[in-house]
Design an enzyme around this catalytic site. Structure first.
Site, short mmCIF file in Angstrom:
data_model
loop_
_atom_site.label_atom_id
_atom_site.label_comp_id
_atom_site.label_asym_id
_atom_site.label_seq_id
_atom_site.Cartn_x
_atom_site.Cartn_y
_atom_site.Cartn_z
CB SER A 1 -10.02 17.50 6.12
OG SER A 1 -10.08 17.16 4.75
CG ASN B 1 -0.69 14.84 -1.29
OD1 ASN B 1 -0.72 13.99 -0.41
ND2 ASN B 1 -0.29 14.58 -2.51
CB THR C 1 5.77 0.96 -0.26
OG1 THR C 1 4.42 0.78 0.17
CG2 THR C 1 6.63 -0.05 0.48
CE LYS D 1 -1.09 2.63 2.55
NZ LYS D 1 -0.58 4.04 2.80
#
Lengths: 390, 390
Positions: free
Chosen positions: A390, A385, A186, A175
């Site tokens: 939030s 980004n 990564t 991921k």
């Protein structure tokens, strides 16, 4: 080759991914990978950032034995910059996994990903560990759920599995769509194999494989607090491959995972390879490639499909390496645009309308070569980004 | 203090800026600054990029005498990566200026800015030199035209002028809205003074002033092929200031120019200062400040008015410097957000809605301090830089 297989592709592994409620969205957020043996060799490489998340500090310790029974991973929170309490949370998670699996906490690595600076909701994590253990399975679907449980801004789970003709295989997931780094491309990856191999051999092979794969993807230069690649070997195939064969297949899987990371990077519209040829040393080739890959003026020009070789020349000139502007050549998508200290073919001949961009920088000063993968800098990168936390 | 004065503020200087037709838009594109003496001391600092434009190679040579009569500057083309022919173009330009002014070519510095890799339209440049010389004047308007003639993506001319109570002064202009660099924060700046000062003293003073001003603005890390700061001293005031007084006023003007560069950087919506306190050394404070300033994840978070201290922690952890995550503190706009290895006040308390953002990183490991100026990474940055060369 079946690309839908991942960590459960090799024999001797079970995995699962569940929604433990760590993420408010209700998406999968807790993953467990278990090595059923007969062997339990393991190795890991970790972020070089001086600010390390609690799970990195923990996993770096436990991996020193070159043995692991299980890896537990969560998304929805990085557990970084969380002080001694955060470290206790990681420890408690490993203890819980150990209790559920009937092993020791020091046999359990922990990985976390998500926002920095927030404590994890430990009630949900600990309850989740009990639940995810019940889902453990060796099916393709279980592997896919495991790969999905670690996703953050990733748009899709990323897995790879490749089998040797000798009857052993390597599989894994990764991921990390952002915070891809020069030294560790990564946030999190778990790779499994059923080859018979010792922990020390595994460690050496992992370092060889990552140096040519994970270490050569550079999306935004940001080595995160949590970057981790772990590899676990069960020995369940009964086959002991040669060192060269093992490194080759491990590198192939790692390279496939990295290519998927590049394709799913935040806001990517161009998949760019930068090959530096005839450099004085391989290290200098890598350095020059990274300097160009991290240059925002190069990245924005490529977003605009503009073969702006002048920005590439400017960027590479910043690298602390042996460079002679009068002998180097810059080739974009097969068209030589700069040569002998001045422009070569007309820039309009280089077609950048497609997604793949191939930049070749031929330094003409030595014999070393390296390729760095990167992406462009797009409006979507800025959007994703600037809104992520939030 | 009259902020509308620039290079013609100090006595002994004439300047002009005209439209020579180098830019197709018809905007001003050719500037000439002449030192009428009685002295002709001069000094310069140049890009550290290994790929240097022809005018940089020329000007670095001629400045070695620590004397200059004139500086000719063009926008509309960088004359970089243009081979031996490009260098001949620079030489021919200096020869033409020398002929028109009745001086030697080696007394003429040349600066260029614009797209890399294109030859200049030399018929227009040479005819322009004749025309711009006819416009030379010591008026405020002439200085403004000179400052305007070097603009590329700048939205406004940027000038500064400051007078000492002892009867001498320092003035200058700067251009550079993009490609602002870690080691040289502007593409082009010319600074004048009517103080009496030797070339060697001027060189020393310039290096002191730029190390604390131009060198501490870092917008996108890209040191361009053309970055140049030149300072010329006429001695026309008859006043010989102390070394400290001279460095102080020169630093003040340079700092004012740099602040204007920051405010006019491409796509800027936030003017960010990063102060690193209690570092082991000033060099490490600068390095950490730059590492944070160049981090795209920090820059996009700030564009989103997000006090994402976690990304700052992650970014500074990448710097090769003495850092202890457990003792450092991160303060944004006066609110302490990270302390003692974990979060401090709630991030919502830090108000980033305004244009100015003040980040303080208190390392607590030493006594050195440095401040780096930078900007955010916005949609407009991506837009302007992906469309610039067209």
């Amino acid at each position: 080759m079946n690309r839908s297989k991942g960590v459960t592709g090799p024999q001797g592994f079970r995995a699962a991914g569940i929604a433990a409620g760590i993420k408010e969205s209700g998406a999968l957020d807790l993953t467990l990978v278990v090595n059923d043996g007969p062997q339990d060799a393991a190795a890991g490489v970790f972020t070089t950032n001086k600010v390390k998340a609690a799970p990195v500090l923990w996993s770096q310790q436990v991996i020193q034995s070159r043995r692991l029974t299980a890896v537990v991973l969560n998304s929805g929170g990085a557990n970084a910059c969380t002080g001694p309490e955060g470290f206790q949370d990681t420890h408690a998670t490993a203890e819980k996994v150990a209790e559920v699996l009937g092993t020791g906490a020091v046999d359990v690595a922990v990985c976390s990903t998500g926002l920095i600076g927030e404590r994890l909701p430990m009630d949900k994590v600990l309850a989740g560990v009990e639940n995810v253990a019940k889902e453990l399975d060796s099916t393709v679907e279980a592997g896919l759920n495991a790969a999905t449980g670690v996703m953050t801004t990733d748009s899709r789970p990323k897995q790879s599995w490749k089998a040797s003709e000798q009857g052993w295989s390597v599989g894994g997931f990764v991921k990390g769509a952002g915070m891809l780094a020069p030294n560790m491309a990564t946030m999190l990856s778990v790779i499994t194999t059923d080859a018979k191999i010792s922990g020390d051999q595994l460690d050496k092979a992992l370092r060889q494989a990552t140096s040519r794969t994970f270490d050569r993807l550079d999306v935004d230069g940001g080595t995160s607090t949590n970057d981790t690649v772990l590899v676990l070997a069960s020995g369940a195939s009964g086959v002991e491959p040669s060192s060269d064969d093992f490194v080759a297949l491990l590198t192939e899987v790692a390279g496939d995972l990295v290519k998927q990371l590049q394709g799913d990077a935040e806001g990517v519209t161009k998949e760019i390879s930068i090959t530096v040829k005839q450099a004085a040393t391989e290290a200098e080739a890598v350095l020059i490639g990274r300097t160009v890959a991290e240059d925002n003026l190069v990245k924005t020009a490529l977003f605009g499909s503009d073969p702006n070789w002048g920005r590439i020349a400017m960027a590479l000139g910043r690298a602390d390496a042996e460079i002679d502007p009068d002998v180097l050549q810059i080739i974009i998508n097969g068209v030589s645009l700069y040569r002998n200290g001045t422009r070569d073919r007309d820039r309009s001949e280089a077609d950048l309308s497609g997604r793949d961009v191939e930049i070749v920088i031929d330094l003409n000063v030595g014999e070393a070569e390296a390729t760095i993968l990167t992406t462009d800098l797009s409006h979507d990168y800025v959007e994703e980004n600037s809104a992520y936390s939030s």
